[in-house]
Design a protein around this motif. Sequence first.
Motif, PDB file in Angstrom:
ATOM      1  N   ALA A   6       0.832  -1.210   0.000  1.00 29.04           N
ATOM      2  CA  ALA A   6       0.000   0.000   0.000  1.00 29.04           C
ATOM      3  C   ALA A   6       0.866   1.259   0.000  1.00 29.04           C
ATOM      4  O   ALA A   6       0.539   2.259  -0.658  1.00 29.04           O
TER       5      ALA A   6
ATOM      6  N   THR B 197       2.698   1.668  -3.500  1.00 30.09           N
ATOM      7  CA  THR B 197       1.816   2.119  -4.582  1.00 30.09           C
ATOM      8  C   THR B 197       1.155   3.459  -4.284  1.00 30.09           C
ATOM      9  O   THR B 197       0.220   3.864  -4.977  1.00 30.09           O
TER      10      THR B 197
ATOM     11  N   ARG C 274      -0.862   4.372  -1.994  1.00 28.81           N
ATOM     12  CA  ARG C 274      -2.231   4.385  -1.503  1.00 28.81           C
ATOM     13  C   ARG C 274      -2.315   5.072  -0.149  1.00 28.81           C
ATOM     14  O   ARG C 274      -3.313   5.722   0.175  1.00 28.81           O
TER      15      ARG C 274
ATOM     16  N   ARG D  49      -3.860   7.471   6.493  1.00 29.54           N
ATOM     17  CA  ARG D  49      -4.470   7.332   5.160  1.00 29.54           C
ATOM     18  C   ARG D  49      -5.194   8.603   4.695  1.00 29.54           C
ATOM     19  O   ARG D  49      -5.491   8.734   3.510  1.00 29.54           O
TER      20      ARG D  49
ATOM     21  N   ASP E 294      -9.255   7.590  -2.554  1.00 29.67           N
ATOM     22  CA  ASP E 294      -9.533   6.194  -2.236  1.00 29.67           C
ATOM     23  C   ASP E 294      -8.240   5.497  -1.841  1.00 29.67           C
ATOM     24  O   ASP E 294      -7.464   5.063  -2.692  1.00 29.67           O
ATOM     25  N   SER E 295      -8.024   5.377  -0.546  1.00 31.37           N
ATOM     26  CA  SER E 295      -6.797   4.765  -0.039  1.00 31.37           C
ATOM     27  C   SER E 295      -6.874   3.241  -0.032  1.00 31.37           C
ATOM     28  O   SER E 295      -5.854   2.579   0.185  1.00 31.37           O
ATOM     29  N   GLY E 296      -8.060   2.693  -0.236  1.00 35.43           N
ATOM     30  CA  GLY E 296      -8.216   1.246  -0.174  1.00 35.43           C
ATOM     31  C   GLY E 296      -8.100   0.699   1.238  1.00 35.43           C
ATOM     32  O   GLY E 296      -7.737  -0.462   1.436  1.00 35.43           O
TER      33      GLY E 296
END
Length: 333
Positions: free
Chosen positions: A17, A20, A22, A308, A316-318
């Motif tokens: 995460a 990438t 995120r 986040r 959208d951090s997932g």
Amino acid sequence: MQFQEGFDRAFAPLEQAVATDRIPGGVLGMVDRGGIRQVRAIGSAQKVPDVRPMLADTWFDLASLTKVIFTTPRILALAEAGTIDLDAPLIELLPDLRQYSAEAWERKVTFRQCLGHQTPFPAVEPIYTYGRDPELLRAFILQREWRPGPAVYSDINFILLGFALERLNRRTIRALDPGPGFAFSAPSDLSAATEDCTWRHRVLSGEVHDDNCSALQGAGHAGLFGTAAAILDFAEGLLDGSGAAAGSIALMRTPLSATRTHGWERPHEGWHGGSLCSPGTIGHTGFTGTALWVDFDKGRAWTLLTNRIHPTRHFDSGILALRQTVSDLVNAS
């Protein structure tokens, strides 16, 4: 060895995460009932306007983990001591709640209903938009004619429980003891930054992100700060029984609905704790990107702390998928 392997597997999605972009950074912590623990950090505690690394002892704005680490244990301790009856209405300690309307539904809401989010209060209310005078806002919350709706997760429940604690102690939340290892603010250079706030006009770090808690200058639903170590200490105390009275811990595990116990969430379809934890698990999340789960059946707890929402929540951090994946890997062994 099994503990370490499980931790390494669970840390991998957090690494991904961060890699990438995120989320800026995070800390994963695990502990078992015997006190074996592991904590590891990755990424950045802050990226805007300065860059700082995430460390294992970085302070986090715990957001709604305040509900389960601070407010719930204190309300349950009061019940254990016989100071309050969980099935009594809040007006036992807040007699001025809707005081101009004796038959108002708000006057019938109980402590237990607030703990389990079983009240008609709305899910979200931008209280901070009504002003920044904390005492005036308290009066507004107590006297407002709230529009009732279906029972949903609502910060209002825990704001009112916080008011009850303030009345009983004759001090504001921020003047109360936050608990070992916790605080109501933290050094900005040692904290994970949250949002570039649109109404405070700065990147927040070490001061509470929650808008309503900020305006109230302390509340029962948010505002606690802590490190992974402090959270694991708290969780270990629940696992080994040293952190609260047996009756209080039992109530934390006692269901009040399909998704809630007294203060906590319990396993249900789609919850953030994944699909592999045992039925004897309780957990909670925080809007800033924090989370804690305690599995009494397996004798382990884990916390995933991220920033986040830095520098904005509008991305959208997932986080849901990350929490579920990490939790499932923790419980895969």
